[in-house]
Write a protein that holds these residues in place. Structure first.
Motif, short mmCIF file in Angstrom:
data_model
loop_
_atom_site.label_atom_id
_atom_site.label_comp_id
_atom_site.label_asym_id
_atom_site.label_seq_id
_atom_site.Cartn_x
_atom_site.Cartn_y
_atom_site.Cartn_z
N GLY A 1 13.46 78.15 39.53
CA GLY A 1 14.68 77.81 39.08
C GLY A 1 15.89 77.50 40.19
O GLY A 1 16.98 77.28 39.76
N ALA A 2 15.49 77.87 41.46
CA ALA A 2 16.51 77.82 42.51
C ALA A 2 16.79 76.11 42.75
O ALA A 2 15.84 75.22 42.55
CB ALA A 2 15.79 78.22 43.91
N VAL A 3 18.03 75.71 42.80
CA VAL A 3 18.37 74.24 42.84
C VAL A 3 18.76 74.13 44.26
O VAL A 3 19.54 74.75 45.38
CB VAL A 3 19.85 74.23 41.94
N TRP A 4 18.17 72.95 44.79
CA TRP A 4 18.05 72.39 46.19
C TRP A 4 19.15 71.50 46.49
O TRP A 4 19.82 71.10 47.23
CB TRP A 4 16.56 71.97 46.57
N ASN A 5 19.26 70.67 45.45
CA ASN A 5 20.35 69.47 45.38
C ASN A 5 20.64 68.88 44.23
O ASN A 5 20.17 68.95 43.02
CB ASN A 5 19.54 68.25 46.12
N GLU A 6 22.04 68.41 44.00
CA GLU A 6 22.73 68.12 42.84
C GLU A 6 23.70 66.90 43.02
O GLU A 6 24.54 66.98 43.85
CB GLU A 6 23.56 69.20 42.44
N TRP A 7 23.02 65.50 42.45
CA TRP A 7 23.73 64.36 42.66
C TRP A 7 23.50 63.42 41.74
O TRP A 7 22.52 63.43 40.97
CB TRP A 7 23.64 63.99 44.19
N LEU A 8 24.15 62.23 41.73
CA LEU A 8 24.00 60.96 40.85
C LEU A 8 22.81 60.10 41.65
O LEU A 8 22.98 59.79 42.89
CB LEU A 8 25.14 60.26 40.78
N VAL A 9 22.27 59.63 40.82
CA VAL A 9 20.99 58.60 41.36
C VAL A 9 20.96 57.41 40.25
O VAL A 9 21.42 57.67 39.24
CB VAL A 9 19.65 59.13 41.42
N ARG A 10 20.24 56.41 40.72
CA ARG A 10 20.10 55.24 40.02
C ARG A 10 19.17 55.69 38.75
O ARG A 10 18.09 56.28 39.02
CB ARG A 10 19.47 53.97 40.75
N ALA A 11 19.53 55.28 37.37
CA ALA A 11 18.47 55.41 36.15
C ALA A 11 17.37 54.59 36.37
O ALA A 11 17.22 53.66 36.92
CB ALA A 11 19.20 55.26 34.92
N PRO A 12 16.09 55.00 35.82
CA PRO A 12 14.88 54.34 36.11
C PRO A 12 15.06 53.23 35.16
O PRO A 12 15.57 53.14 33.97
CB PRO A 12 13.84 55.38 35.23
N GLY A 13 14.70 52.05 35.80
CA GLY A 13 14.68 50.75 34.92
C GLY A 13 16.13 50.09 34.90
O GLY A 13 16.17 48.84 35.03
N ALA A 14 17.25 50.79 35.71
CA ALA A 14 18.44 50.23 36.03
C ALA A 14 18.32 49.03 37.28
O ALA A 14 17.74 49.57 38.34
CB ALA A 14 19.52 51.06 36.06
N GLU A 15 19.04 48.18 37.18
CA GLU A 15 19.11 47.04 38.32
C GLU A 15 19.63 47.79 39.48
O GLU A 15 20.90 48.09 39.50
CB GLU A 15 19.88 45.89 37.85
N PRO A 16 19.06 48.01 40.53
CA PRO A 16 19.79 48.40 41.77
C PRO A 16 20.76 47.71 42.45
O PRO A 16 20.65 46.13 41.95
CB PRO A 16 18.66 48.74 42.81
N PRO A 17 21.71 47.94 43.00
CA PRO A 17 22.82 47.04 43.73
C PRO A 17 22.15 46.14 44.75
O PRO A 17 21.15 46.74 45.52
CB PRO A 17 23.96 47.79 44.46
N ALA A 18 22.69 45.17 45.17
CA ALA A 18 22.38 44.16 46.19
C ALA A 18 23.19 44.39 47.39
O ALA A 18 24.26 44.24 47.67
CB ALA A 18 22.41 42.65 45.83
N HIS B 1 23.63 44.06 51.23
CA HIS B 1 22.96 43.34 52.52
C HIS B 1 24.12 43.26 53.54
O HIS B 1 23.67 43.42 54.70
CB HIS B 1 22.61 41.76 51.77
N THR B 2 25.23 43.44 53.43
CA THR B 2 26.34 43.41 54.00
C THR B 2 27.43 44.43 54.00
O THR B 2 27.47 45.35 52.88
CB THR B 2 27.10 42.09 54.20
N VAL B 3 28.17 44.70 54.98
CA VAL B 3 29.29 45.60 54.93
C VAL B 3 30.17 45.49 53.54
O VAL B 3 30.64 46.39 52.92
CB VAL B 3 30.22 45.70 56.32
N GLU B 4 30.22 43.96 53.31
CA GLU B 4 31.06 43.76 52.10
C GLU B 4 30.66 44.43 51.04
O GLU B 4 31.30 44.53 49.73
CB GLU B 4 31.47 42.45 51.95
N ASP B 5 29.32 44.52 50.71
CA ASP B 5 28.74 44.96 49.42
C ASP B 5 28.84 46.63 49.15
O ASP B 5 28.66 46.93 48.18
CB ASP B 5 27.31 44.89 49.40
N LEU B 6 29.33 47.15 50.28
CA LEU B 6 29.53 48.77 50.06
C LEU B 6 31.06 48.90 49.65
O LEU B 6 31.80 49.61 50.42
CB LEU B 6 29.39 49.53 51.61
N THR B 7 30.96 48.63 48.30
CA THR B 7 32.33 48.89 47.68
C THR B 7 32.30 50.45 46.96
O THR B 7 31.23 50.79 46.62
CB THR B 7 32.83 47.80 46.46
N PRO B 8 33.68 50.91 46.62
CA PRO B 8 33.60 52.33 45.93
C PRO B 8 32.79 52.35 44.58
O PRO B 8 32.80 51.13 43.88
CB PRO B 8 34.85 52.32 45.86
#
Length: 203
Positions: A116-133, A135-142
């Protein structure tokens, strides 16, 4: 009632999935107060509610009688949507994932080892959800991508030490809209992109 007020109650209510979402938002507010404010209003809660949820969460985490992290998540979020065996290097672990209504395309993931030891806790993309495109710096929005998505899109990315346990950083190069490669430092909270610092062009 003012927006920063909440109605006091004589008995403390259970800590819920909504409260946990407020904890996630509270950490993100340092970098992105605007989106956090919009999200808070969509959830229909006050600033005081968000502060109180964070206070209660910190009290649970720091209490000498605190239950183990995995038990705490299970108590607050219920049974996970999925439990998936995973091998990282020579280590076997299991990925537990819960839905997060505020971000329907994401899941809150906890990596746990035997016992039961926890190594990591964070948000990830849901299975089947469309990942973001990405390609450029401009795509890296909050809030546009997660740590692993940015790592894959702009490999090789170098991990950086975060300023708090729930924060991560990545350093990499990425082209801007004109094709010039730039040096980028991306900051994440709970695994979700918050802001980038762009410099360059790369020599």
């Amino acid at each position: 009632m003012r927006d920063d007020e909440s109605v006091p109650t004589g008995k403390q209510s259970p800590f819920t999935q909504l409260d946990f979402q407020l904890v996630l938002l509270r950490r993100m507010a340092d970098h992105n107060p605007g989106p956090v404010e919009d999200a808070r209003r969509r959830l229909g809660v006050s600033l005081a509610d968000m502060r109180e949820a964070n206070r209660r969460w910190q009290a649970m985490v720091r209490s000498p009688r605190s239950r183990p992290a995995l038990s705490r998540y299970r108590s607050v979020l219920g049974e996970p949507e999925s439990r998936t065996p995973r091998r990282i290097g020579d280590l076997d672990c299991e990925a537990w994932r819960w839905p997060v209504p505020l971000w329907p395309d994401l899941r809150f993931e906890v990596l746990t080892a035997a016992g039961g030891a926890v190594w990591n806790e964070w948000l990830v993309r849901a299975p089947g959800a469309e990942p973001p495109a990405l390609h450029t710096v401009e795509d890296l929005t909050p809030w546009s991508c997660t740590v692993d998505e940015a790592t894959r899109a702009f490999a090789p990315a170098r991990p950086l030490e975060g300023s708090a346990p729930t924060r991560w950083g990545l350093a990499f190069t990425a082209p801007d809209a004109s094709g010039v490669r730039r040096e980028v430092v991306a900051e994440f909270t709970w695994g979700l992109l918050q802001r980038t610092e762009v410099s360059g062009p790369r020599p």
